[in-house]
Design a protein around this motif. Sequence first.
Motif, short mmCIF file in Angstrom:
data_model
loop_
_atom_site.label_atom_id
_atom_site.label_comp_id
_atom_site.label_asym_id
_atom_site.label_seq_id
_atom_site.Cartn_x
_atom_site.Cartn_y
_atom_site.Cartn_z
N GLU A 177 0.83 -1.21 0.00
CA GLU A 177 0.00 0.00 0.00
C GLU A 177 0.86 1.26 0.00
O GLU A 177 0.58 2.22 -0.72
CB GLU A 177 -0.93 0.02 1.21
N PHE A 178 1.91 1.25 0.80
CA PHE A 178 2.80 2.40 0.87
C PHE A 178 3.46 2.68 -0.47
O PHE A 178 3.50 3.82 -0.94
CB PHE A 178 3.86 2.17 1.95
N LEU A 179 3.98 1.63 -1.11
CA LEU A 179 4.67 1.81 -2.38
C LEU A 179 3.71 2.23 -3.49
O LEU A 179 4.05 3.07 -4.32
CB LEU A 179 5.42 0.53 -2.76
N ARG A 180 2.52 1.66 -3.52
CA ARG A 180 1.53 2.04 -4.54
C ARG A 180 1.11 3.50 -4.35
O ARG A 180 0.96 4.24 -5.33
CB ARG A 180 0.34 1.12 -4.51
N GLU A 181 0.93 3.91 -3.12
CA GLU A 181 0.58 5.31 -2.85
C GLU A 181 1.71 6.23 -3.27
O GLU A 181 1.48 7.29 -3.85
CB GLU A 181 0.27 5.48 -1.38
#
Length: 123
Positions: A114-118
């Motif tokens: 989630e962090f990387l996609r955001e």
Amino acid sequence: MGQTSLIRYRVRRAVQHRYLEWRALRNRDIVMAHLDALVPPLERRGWRCVKTYEPDVVPVRVPLLRIYGADIAMTLCVLAVPYGLWSYYEAARGRDAWFCPCGDAEWAAETVDEFLRERSSTR
């Protein structure tokens, strides 16, 4: 009186920090096991992982896991935390970049994903 308690606090924090560093260096196999557990769930989500803690590849003091996407990269490390626990951190920012506790690799991979996609969608 206030100055003395502030000094004691700083000394305690410094000792605790040194102890946690020592614990991470002494238990390198535990650190690598936590990083190894994170690789399969991240690869299932489409991320490419490079283990930089294999002695044949790159001899490093702190084991790191490099995670690559199409347009983004991130480096994770595992650090010791109080009470005998371990946590994932972003290596570039150290203890200021806490992600999640070690133990549930699926949940940790979901958090990192989630962090990387955001982060990649904001570019």
